[in-house]
Design a protein around this motif. Structure first.
Motif, mmCIF file in Angstrom:
data_model
loop_
_atom_site.group_PDB
_atom_site.id
_atom_site.type_symbol
_atom_site.label_atom_id
_atom_site.label_comp_id
_atom_site.label_asym_id
_atom_site.label_seq_id
_atom_site.Cartn_x
_atom_site.Cartn_y
_atom_site.Cartn_z
ATOM 1 N N TRP A 85 -12.093 -4.612 19.307
ATOM 2 C CA TRP A 85 -12.514 -4.815 17.922
ATOM 3 C C TRP A 85 -13.909 -4.243 17.698
ATOM 4 O O TRP A 85 -14.657 -3.980 18.642
ATOM 5 N N VAL A 86 -14.219 -4.061 16.416
ATOM 6 C CA VAL A 86 -15.551 -3.628 15.990
ATOM 7 C C VAL A 86 -16.003 -4.609 14.913
ATOM 8 O O VAL A 86 -15.310 -4.803 13.909
ATOM 9 N N ARG A 87 -17.145 -5.231 15.121
ATOM 10 C CA ARG A 87 -17.709 -6.176 14.154
ATOM 11 C C ARG A 87 -18.930 -5.542 13.517
ATOM 12 O O ARG A 87 -19.813 -5.027 14.207
ATOM 13 N N SER A 88 -18.985 -5.566 12.168
ATOM 14 C CA SER A 88 -20.099 -4.936 11.475
ATOM 15 C C SER A 88 -20.433 -5.731 10.229
ATOM 16 O O SER A 88 -19.649 -6.555 9.749
ATOM 17 N N ALA A 89 -21.637 -5.474 9.695
ATOM 18 C CA ALA A 89 -22.068 -6.115 8.463
ATOM 19 C C ALA A 89 -21.437 -5.404 7.271
ATOM 20 O O ALA A 89 -21.230 -4.190 7.293
ATOM 21 N N ALA A 90 -21.127 -6.162 6.226
ATOM 22 C CA ALA A 90 -20.501 -5.578 5.046
ATOM 23 C C ALA A 90 -21.401 -4.551 4.372
ATOM 24 O O ALA A 90 -20.919 -3.626 3.718
ATOM 25 N N ASP A 91 -22.738 -4.705 4.525
ATOM 26 C CA ASP A 91 -23.660 -3.756 3.896
ATOM 27 C C ASP A 91 -24.007 -2.589 4.828
ATOM 28 O O ASP A 91 -24.974 -1.871 4.608
ATOM 29 N N ASP A 92 -23.179 -2.410 5.870
ATOM 30 C CA ASP A 92 -23.361 -1.296 6.795
ATOM 31 C C ASP A 92 -22.045 -0.520 6.886
ATOM 32 O O ASP A 92 -21.378 -0.498 7.918
#
Length: 216
Positions: A85-92
């Motif tokens: 998986w890849v976890r990221s911020a919505a504003d990124d």
């Protein structure tokens, strides 16, 4: 693609009160060209969108593609020698600060009822049989991944008369192997009929029958 609505609530409420409503999840799900797909939006009681889920399973009920969004976070993943998986911020949106993860787990789990369906169908248990399964749980609202071990048993199948004919409801006992906590989950086809914190409130058409698994 049939659609429906789940209510989501706490298992218990404050002393002297019943469970507290957390919101509702409006969903569509159906078999597809490769397996099964589930899409949903989860709303707070005031109508605010809390989360979205888009899960596609392959013919063996493994997570072919998964995308969950909650608050300021999103996780995309799938089955890759376990799950990745890849976890990221919505504003990124470019993912410049994204963090990748991998675990030799069988699948994912989380708040959405979709994950209960996915795990049960992946295990494919016969009545009375049990199995241990390792899952990556996405904890809301920040979607922090953590590995959990669960024990699943198909305790029985109850048949209910409905307006559209007999409905077979599977009764699973699901245990958290770290704490010993156990819960009962009721499934019919690709729909959760009831589980702790989950109630099926509306369904536009009968649950989809789960397709037979391909031979090994």
């Amino acid at each position: 693609m049939p659609n429906g609505r789940y209510s989501l609530h706490t298992d218990t409420g404050p002393a002297g009160h019943g469970p507290v409503l957390l919101g509702e999840e409006r969903f569509s799900c159906a078999p597809g060209p490769v397996g099964w797909r589930y899409v949903s939006k989860t709303y707070a009681p005031d109508g605010t969108v809390l989360a979205t889920t888009d899960l596609t399973l392959d013919s063996r009920s493994r997570p072919l593609r998964m995308e969950v969004r909650s608050g300021d976070w999103q996780v995309r993943g799938g089955a890759v020698d376990g799950v990745a998986w890849v976890r990221s911020a919505a504003d990124d949106p470019a993912g410049e600060q994204a963090v990748e993860g991998h675990d030799r787990a069988h699948g994912f789990t989380g708040t959405s009822p979709a994950f209960l369906v996915a795990t049960a169908r992946m295990l494919g248990l016969a009545v009375g049989a049990s199995s241990r399964v390792r899952l990556v749980e996405l904890t809301e609202p920040v979607l922090a991944p953590r590995t959990v071990d669960q024990g699943w048993q198909l305790a029985g199948v109850d048949v209910h008369d409905t307006d559209t004919g007999p409905l077979a409801v599977e009764r699973y006992l699901v245990a958290d192997l770290a704490t010993g906590e156990q819960r009962t989950v009721h499934l019919a086809g690709d729909v959760v009929v009831a589980a702790p914190g989950i109630e099926l409130e509306e369904l536009a058409s009968p649950p989809n029958a789960w397709p037979a698994r391909p031979a090994d």
